[in-house]
Enzyme design. Structure first.
Site, short mmCIF file in Angstrom:
data_model
loop_
_atom_site.label_atom_id
_atom_site.label_comp_id
_atom_site.label_asym_id
_atom_site.label_seq_id
_atom_site.Cartn_x
_atom_site.Cartn_y
_atom_site.Cartn_z
N HIS A 1 82.53 -79.75 6.33
CA HIS A 1 82.14 -78.56 7.06
C HIS A 1 81.76 -78.96 8.47
CE1 HIS A 1 80.17 -74.78 8.02
NE2 HIS A 1 80.90 -74.29 7.03
N ASP B 1 83.80 -72.91 -0.50
CA ASP B 1 85.13 -72.59 -1.03
C ASP B 1 85.54 -73.44 -2.22
OD1 ASP B 1 85.86 -70.56 0.80
OD2 ASP B 1 85.96 -72.11 2.34
C1 LIG Z 1 86.01 -77.75 7.54
C2 LIG Z 1 86.70 -78.75 8.48
C3 LIG Z 1 87.84 -78.01 9.23
C4 LIG Z 1 85.66 -79.27 9.48
O1 LIG Z 1 86.32 -80.09 10.36
P1 LIG Z 1 85.65 -80.87 11.58
O2 LIG Z 1 84.20 -80.59 11.68
O3 LIG Z 1 86.49 -80.56 12.77
O4 LIG Z 1 85.77 -82.38 11.13
P2 LIG Z 1 86.97 -83.35 11.50
O5 LIG Z 1 88.28 -82.69 11.25
O6 LIG Z 1 86.71 -83.88 12.87
O7 LIG Z 1 86.75 -84.48 10.42
C5 LIG Z 1 85.92 -85.65 10.58
C6 LIG Z 1 86.48 -86.78 9.75
O8 LIG Z 1 86.44 -86.42 8.35
C7 LIG Z 1 87.75 -86.34 7.80
N1 LIG Z 1 87.78 -85.10 6.98
C8 LIG Z 1 87.19 -83.91 7.26
N2 LIG Z 1 87.37 -83.04 6.26
C9 LIG Z 1 88.10 -83.71 5.33
C10 LIG Z 1 88.60 -83.35 4.07
N3 LIG Z 1 88.38 -82.12 3.56
N4 LIG Z 1 89.31 -84.26 3.36
C11 LIG Z 1 89.52 -85.50 3.87
N5 LIG Z 1 89.06 -85.91 5.07
C12 LIG Z 1 88.36 -85.02 5.78
C13 LIG Z 1 88.69 -86.23 9.00
O9 LIG Z 1 89.97 -86.73 8.68
C14 LIG Z 1 87.95 -87.08 9.99
O10 LIG Z 1 88.16 -88.42 9.65
P3 LIG Z 1 88.36 -89.54 10.81
O11 LIG Z 1 87.06 -89.59 11.52
O12 LIG Z 1 88.71 -90.77 10.07
O13 LIG Z 1 89.48 -89.02 11.68
C15 LIG Z 1 87.29 -79.93 7.68
O14 LIG Z 1 86.26 -80.63 7.00
C16 LIG Z 1 88.39 -79.51 6.72
O15 LIG Z 1 89.55 -79.41 7.12
N6 LIG Z 1 88.04 -79.27 5.40
C17 LIG Z 1 88.98 -78.79 4.45
C18 LIG Z 1 89.21 -77.33 4.63
C19 LIG Z 1 88.03 -76.50 4.13
O16 LIG Z 1 87.53 -76.72 3.04
N7 LIG Z 1 87.62 -75.51 4.95
C20 LIG Z 1 86.56 -74.58 4.58
C21 LIG Z 1 85.39 -74.65 5.48
S1 LIG Z 1 84.09 -73.58 4.88
#
Ligand SMILES: CC(C)(COP(=O)(O)OP(=O)(O)OC[C@H]1O[C@@H](n2cnc3c(N)ncnc32)[C@H](O)[C@@H]1OP(=O)(O)O)[C@@H](O)C(=O)NCCC(=O)NCCS
Length: 429
Positions: A306, A362
């Site tokens: 998140h 979710d």
């Molecule tokens: C929610 C979300 C978009 C937040 O993203 P964010 O704050 O921008 O975090 P980042 O995308 O910068 O991720 C940080 C690190 O964690 C990893 N990461 C984040 N979410 C991940 C996941 N669900 N599975 C695997 N790796 C994940 C990224 O690859 C990144 O790794 P790195 O530093 O080696 O590159 C992201 O966690 C995600 O895509 N989750 C899955 C979708 C989801 O469940 N969304 C519902 C949100 S309520």
């Protein structure tokens, strides 16, 4: 201690003092920092707004590190356990809990605005048989602006209020009809004798019986899910509502934009993605291979991670409990075993620990929705119904905030400049 930031521009040696208020500096204050008088002022570059506050808001408080979520100061755990969705909607919109009289009046108004114009029905029936219900919802909420053209008068508080009541009231009707459409079943009119979630269940599932009798445990679980989704401060869809609303368009158009944002797989579409993922994994023995794929960067573990919560998502804890209530009525979803094992393995794995990745709301909501016989395409529609009071509370705050302006970010231009245009007949000769 002075609440200011001293900035030294190493390009010029000049120093600037920038005030700090509420832990922020005003981005516009950086504009005075220039390499030369004829150069543009310094700006910040922040794709995805990861460190930029876009507004002042008194609606929802989140402490991501501590896993705290409060609506108007009340903890989500207490609201989920002791309140109802319509009371929470009142709280979000009005800023305070209602008296008995205010509550009865609010519920009465919402209940008596659940019907939509017959032309909305005809309009919805015009969609293709396999139309995604979220696309139908987005289009029909946008279309409501044509049924209530006075909604564009956003400066009038009474007018704003009636549109808010209408939208909270009609959202379940539109959502249920989008669901019936895909099944080729007749649309069911609202039943004003039922409460909000019972009425929604009736419009979803009623067939030839004179009255739809929802299981109270299911109705309560749905109500709780709506409460959990009711607001989440400046998330992607709320930002979309505020951004579009900042043009001073009517609230139906602004909320339609929010629905569009919520449709995306990284936002509201995540629970649908979780379910597809769990189905693909299929059984517990496949989990280690799946986790390896995630760690190798092939895909994400949907329902984990998140932007704000970095230790746990308080909504996920409540949802896990709601799972038990629903499964008591419907029987256990076999994918629950896969989900629980996946959660256990991921929470012990260095990759997820290091990145502070925990189950979000979710991860389990999809399993409940599936047990309630919703197809995955409907999950985001349920989210949208729950989020509507939050979008509207934020919109209301926006339109009354004198400091707000039309949303218009800056860019860093990376393209070419001052090319000479060669007409097609010359280029293609
Ligand atoms: C929610 C979300 C978009 C937040 O993203 P964010 O704050 O921008 O975090 P980042 O995308 O910068 O991720 C940080 C690190 O964690 C990893 N990461 C984040 N979410 C991940 C996941 N669900 N599975 C695997 N790796 C994940 C990224 O690859 C990144 O790794 P790195 O530093 O080696 O590159 C992201 O966690 C995600 O895509 N989750 C899955 C979708 C989801 O469940 N969304 C519902 C949100 S309520």
């Amino acid at each position: 201690m002075t609440d200011s930031l001293t900035v030294r521009d190493n390009r010029t040696g000049a120093e600037y003092e920038i005030p700090i208020t509420d832990g922020t500096i005003r981005a516009a204050d950086l504009g005075q920092i220039k390499a030369a008088d004829d150069q543009p002022g310094l700006a910040t570059y922040d794709p995805g707004f990861v460190n930029t506050a876009s507004c002042r808001s008194a609606v929802t408080y989140i402490d991501g590190e501590a896993g705290i979520l409060e609506y108007r100061g009340y903890p989500i755990e207490q609201l989920a356990e002791k309140s109802s969705f319509l009371e929470v909607a009142y709280l979000l919109i009005h800023g305070d809990l209602p008296s008995k009289e205010q509550y009865d009046d609010w519920v009465h108004h919402i209940t008596y605005h659940t019907f939509v114009h017959e032309n909305v029905k005809a309009f919805m029936q015009g969609f293709r048989y396999d139309a995604h219900p979220m696309g139908m919802l987005m289009a029909s909420v946008g279309a409501l602006s044509t049924f209530y053209p006075e909604a564009s008068n956003i400066a009038d508080p009474d007018n704003r209020h009636i549109q808010i009541v209408r939208m909270i009231a009609k959202m379940p009707t539109l959502g249920a009809w989008a669901f019936r459409h895909a099944q080729g079943k007749p649309y069911i009119y609202p039943d004003n004798e039922l409460n909000y979630s019972e009425n929604f269940l009736s419009m979803l599932f009623k067939m030839s019986e004179t009255k739809y009798d929802a299981d109270p445990r299911i109705a309560k679980a749905l109500d709780t899910l709506f409460i959990l989704h009711a607001d989440h401060e400046q998330n992607c869809s709320t930002n979309a509502v505020r951004s579009v609303g900042s043009s001073q368009v009517d609230p139906y158009s602004a909320v339609a934009a929010g629905i569009g944002a919520l449709f995306g797989p990284l936002h509201g579409g995540a629970n649908e993605a979780v379910l597809k993922m769990l189905r693909r994994i299929g059984n517990k023995s496949e989990i280690p291979a799946f986790i390896d794929g995630v760690k190798n960067g092939n895909e994400r573990l949907m329902g984990f991670g998140h932007r704000v919560y970095k230790n746990f998502d308080p909504r996920a804890t409540i949802i896990k409990k709601a799972c038990d209530d629903v499964f008591e009525v419907t029987g256990v979803n076999p994918l629950l075993e896969v989900a629980k094992e996946l959660e256990k393995i991921a929470l012990e794995d260095e990759y997820f620990i290091k990145r502070k990745l925990y189950p979000n709301v979710d991860f389990y909501s999809g399993l409940i929705y599936e047990a309630l016989e919703f197809p995955p395409e409907m999950f985001t529609v349920l989210f949208a119904i729950g989020r509507t009071p939050g979008w509207l509370a934020q919109w209301l705050e926006l339109v009354q905030d004198k400091e707000q302006k039309i949303a218009r970010p800056k860019q860093i231009y990376t393209g070419q400049r001052q090319l000479d245009f060669v007409p097609a007949e010359v280029r293609w000769a």
